[in-house]
Design an enzyme around this catalytic site. Structure first.
Site, PDB file in Angstrom:
ATOM      1  CG  ASP A   1      28.600  17.563  71.411  1.00 55.38           C
ATOM      2  OD1 ASP A   1      27.812  18.494  71.124  1.00 55.38           O
ATOM      3  OD2 ASP A   1      29.426  17.112  70.616  1.00 55.38           O
TER       4      ASP A   1
ATOM      5  CG  HIS B   1      45.834  33.032  86.889  1.00 55.86           C
ATOM      6  ND1 HIS B   1      44.723  32.515  86.248  1.00 55.86           N
ATOM      7  CD2 HIS B   1      45.398  34.091  87.614  1.00 55.86           C
ATOM      8  CE1 HIS B   1      43.662  33.230  86.557  1.00 55.86           C
ATOM      9  NE2 HIS B   1      44.029  34.191  87.391  1.00 55.86           N
TER      10      HIS B   1
ATOM     11  CE  LYS C   1      39.462  31.917  86.660  1.00 56.40           C
ATOM     12  NZ  LYS C   1      38.931  33.200  86.315  1.00 56.40           N
TER      13      LYS C   1
ATOM     14  CG  ASP D   1      48.380  12.283 102.416  1.00 51.77           C
ATOM     15  OD1 ASP D   1      49.422  12.863 102.783  1.00 51.77           O
ATOM     16  OD2 ASP D   1      47.432  12.048 103.192  1.00 51.77           O
TER      17      ASP D   1
ATOM     18  CG  HIS E   1      37.034  34.589  89.681  1.00 51.30           C
ATOM     19  ND1 HIS E   1      37.843  33.539  90.102  1.00 51.30           N
ATOM     20  CD2 HIS E   1      37.880  35.601  89.398  1.00 51.30           C
ATOM     21  CE1 HIS E   1      39.104  33.915  90.073  1.00 51.30           C
ATOM     22  NE2 HIS E   1      39.164  35.159  89.651  1.00 51.30           N
TER      23      HIS E   1
ATOM     24  CE  LYS F   1      43.302  31.179  90.674  1.00 54.92           C
ATOM     25  NZ  LYS F   1      43.242  31.789  89.338  1.00 54.92           N
TER      26      LYS F   1
END
Length: 409
Positions: free
Chosen positions: A300, A118, A295, A125, A293, A120
């Protein structure tokens, strides 16, 4: 499959830029690939053959044709229908295209649901990185319509990119490929900014709860505020306990969840926790403009996280995930400003349910859900556990009837 080691030590000298939605993310990634000189490493859960997938295809193809080493890893469940011609052009140009745990459909249904890749991540380079929750599909840009997703990623420069680079090479390449395709040494990447960072992953071997553990440590240390924006929210007992404890000691704990979910069960599951959280003083906001969508979270004035991991059983107990933990006041302030704008302009605050004749039944339901959450990490271990394969797509296999026929590495 070879697994890279990872460190829980803070790495100084990094620069993070928040990228909101596909409008920010895709131009940055595509431009970085266009400018790549030596190597592109790209992992994604979803890659579709739509306008975004076609633009990615074009920049990867051009990079490979000018001699850049290009390695792509997609998930077999999340990216099941890429056509032969899409893959063939890349493979024949020299792109090393791999599929994580490819599975055949049975009566039209994909059965390889559990323990997905899952993540991404993009590393160009060995110097420039991207990580977050955004897939390569047109539903991450606003012109897709009401179902376009609200999401976040970051662009990363600095020494932490070396860890991301090492991890992606270890995760994607087999030992022979790593020997044949030695990239330049990135251990000495210069300082690019003031942010300290930790690159943290979750797998089904040695790092089964690292991301959740970092969340819980941050919740435990919170003194002022906590804002969590997450698409799929049904975490475990210890996570909920730390949220409740923080709220009860006076921390302003806010939770942004989907009000217009892409899957109705998402809101139903999260809603089962509302009473339990609201009674402890947690404020809950439902984002109603379009599917959420993202996450991301902050604690603080310094701590933040961005990545691929949801706060649900799949991400916390089954899937392969990757987040960055960031300690930087400027980035925290920027993220807080974006989330505050969402709460003020696009969210509905959830109010506690008034007591009714069904109060007893509601309390029983809350009690049952609470204890279900308490034990689900152990139950997840009983689910089917297999060693997924990473399969290299070969041009000669694409001539067959199976578009993802491949030889396992």
């Amino acid at each position: 499959m070879t697994r890279a080691s990872q460190s829980s030590r803070w790495v100084p000298g990094n620069q993070f830029e928040l990228l909101e939605n596909g409008e920010d993310f895709f131009p940055r990634v595509f431009d970085a690939i266009r400018k790549a000189r030596r190597e592109v490493m790209l992992e994604t859960f979803i890659l579709f053959d739509d306008k975004i997938g076609q633009e990615l295809h074009a920049v990867l193809l051009a990079a490979a044709q000018r001699g850049v080493q290009v390695h792509v890893l997609v998930d077999g469940f999340g990216s099941p229908d890429l056509p032969d011609q899409y893959l063939r052009a890349l493979v024949e140009a020299g792109v090393h295209f791999r599929v994580f745990d490819p599975g055949k459909r049975v009566m039209g249904q994909r059965l390889n649901v559990l323990r997905r890749m899952h993540r991404k991540i993009v590393v160009v380079d060995g110097e420039l990185g991207f990580i977050g929750g955004i897939n390569y599909s047109a539903d991450h840009v606003a012109d897709f319509g009401p179902e376009a997703k609200q999401d976040y990623a970051v662009q990363v420069r600095g020494p932490i990119v070396a860890q991301m680079h090492h991890f992606t090479r270890e995760a994607v390449l087999d030992p022979d490929d790593r020997r044949r395709n030695k990239a330049s040494n990135t251990r000495g990447l210069p300082y690019e900014g003031t942010a300290h960072a930790i690159f943290v992953t979750r797998d089904n071997h040695g790092h089964t709860n690292d991301i959740e553990r970092h969340y819980r440590i941050a919740l435990r240390s919170a003194r002022k505020r906590v804002v969590i924006a997450n698409a799929y929210f049904f975490p475990g007992y210890r996570f909920i306990r730390e949220m409740r404890r923080a709220a009860r000691r006076g921390v302003d704990v806010r939770l942004i969840l989907q009000g217009q979910p892409d899957m109705p069960i998402v809101k139903t599951a999260a809603g089962l926790l509302y009473d339990h959280l609201l009674r402890a003083g947690v404020r809950i906001y439902e984002y109603c403009d379009r599917p959420l969508h993202g996450k991301v979270a902050l604690v603080d004035d310094e701590w933040s996280t961005v990545g691929s991991s949801n706060l649900d059983p799949l991400s916390l107990s089954l899937n392969l995930e990757a987040n960055v933990i960031i300690r930087d006041r400027a980035f925290n302030s920027t993220l807080y400003g974006r989330l505050a704008h969402l709460m003020e302009n696009s969210c509905k605050q959830v109010e506690p349910t008034p007591k009714s004749r069904w109060e007893g039944l509601r309390l029983v339901r809350s009690y049952c859900v609470f204890h279900l959450m308490r034990w689900f990490p152990a139950w997840a271990g009983w689910l089917p556990r297999h060693e997924p394969t990473i399969s290299l797509v070969k041009a000669n296999a694409l001539a067959t009837d199976n578009p993802q026929a491949a030889s396992a590495t």
